[in-house]
Write a protein that holds these residues in place. Structure first.
Motif, short mmCIF file in Angstrom:
data_model
loop_
_atom_site.label_atom_id
_atom_site.label_comp_id
_atom_site.label_asym_id
_atom_site.label_seq_id
_atom_site.Cartn_x
_atom_site.Cartn_y
_atom_site.Cartn_z
N ALA A 63 38.16 44.10 36.32
CA ALA A 63 37.52 42.91 36.89
C ALA A 63 37.82 42.74 38.38
N GLY A 64 38.96 43.26 38.84
CA GLY A 64 39.29 43.22 40.26
C GLY A 64 39.88 41.92 40.76
N GLN A 65 40.17 41.00 39.87
CA GLN A 65 40.73 39.71 40.30
C GLN A 65 42.10 39.89 40.95
N CYS A 66 42.85 40.86 40.49
CA CYS A 66 44.18 41.12 41.08
C CYS A 66 44.07 41.55 42.53
N VAL A 67 43.10 42.38 42.82
CA VAL A 67 42.91 42.86 44.19
C VAL A 67 42.48 41.71 45.09
N LEU A 68 41.64 40.84 44.59
CA LEU A 68 41.21 39.69 45.38
C LEU A 68 42.38 38.77 45.70
N ALA A 69 43.32 38.65 44.78
CA ALA A 69 44.47 37.76 44.98
C ALA A 69 45.58 38.39 45.81
N ALA A 70 45.80 39.69 45.65
CA ALA A 70 46.93 40.33 46.33
C ALA A 70 46.63 41.80 46.61
N ALA A 71 45.81 42.04 47.60
CA ALA A 71 45.38 43.40 47.93
C ALA A 71 46.53 44.28 48.44
N GLU A 72 47.62 43.66 48.90
CA GLU A 72 48.77 44.45 49.36
C GLU A 72 49.52 45.07 48.18
N VAL A 73 49.31 44.52 46.99
CA VAL A 73 50.07 44.94 45.81
C VAL A 73 49.20 45.70 44.81
N ARG A 79 51.15 34.96 45.43
CA ARG A 79 49.87 35.67 45.29
C ARG A 79 49.91 36.65 44.13
N VAL A 80 51.06 37.28 43.91
CA VAL A 80 51.19 38.20 42.78
C VAL A 80 51.09 37.43 41.46
N ARG A 81 51.73 36.29 41.38
CA ARG A 81 51.65 35.47 40.16
C ARG A 81 50.23 34.98 39.93
N GLU A 82 49.54 34.64 41.01
CA GLU A 82 48.13 34.24 40.90
C GLU A 82 47.29 35.40 40.37
N ALA A 83 47.56 36.60 40.87
CA ALA A 83 46.83 37.79 40.40
C ALA A 83 47.03 37.99 38.90
N ALA A 84 48.26 37.85 38.45
CA ALA A 84 48.54 38.01 37.02
C ALA A 84 47.84 36.93 36.21
N ALA A 85 47.83 35.71 36.70
CA ALA A 85 47.17 34.61 35.99
C ALA A 85 45.66 34.78 35.94
N ARG A 86 45.08 35.38 36.97
CA ARG A 86 43.63 35.58 37.04
C ARG A 86 43.14 36.73 36.16
N CYS A 87 44.03 37.63 35.80
CA CYS A 87 43.63 38.84 35.06
C CYS A 87 43.05 38.46 33.70
#
Length: 64
Positions: free
Chosen positions: A13-23, A47-55
């Protein structure tokens, strides 16, 4: 902070990349998550926690 990803659960889905592209990134051929930094700096924690929550597949685990 320690991050793990489950490539088998990832739906690309790519939500993680949108939230934290550095990670996080995605493989070109199928969009599956690629973990760029399993232990990122603390300033990226929110941002990493947001990425995990969005997945949508819950393929990202964050510890610490």
């Amino acid at each position: 902070m320690n991050i793990t990803v489950d490539e088998n659960r990832c739906v690309g889905a790519g939500q993680c990349v949108l939230a934290a592209a550095e990670v996080f990134d995605q493989r070109e051929e199928d969009g599956i998550v690629v973990l760029l930094d399993a232990d990122p700096p603390q300033e990226l924690a929110a941002r990493v926690r947001e990425a995990a929550a969005r997945c949508p597949a819950m393929a990202i685990e964050v510890a610490g």
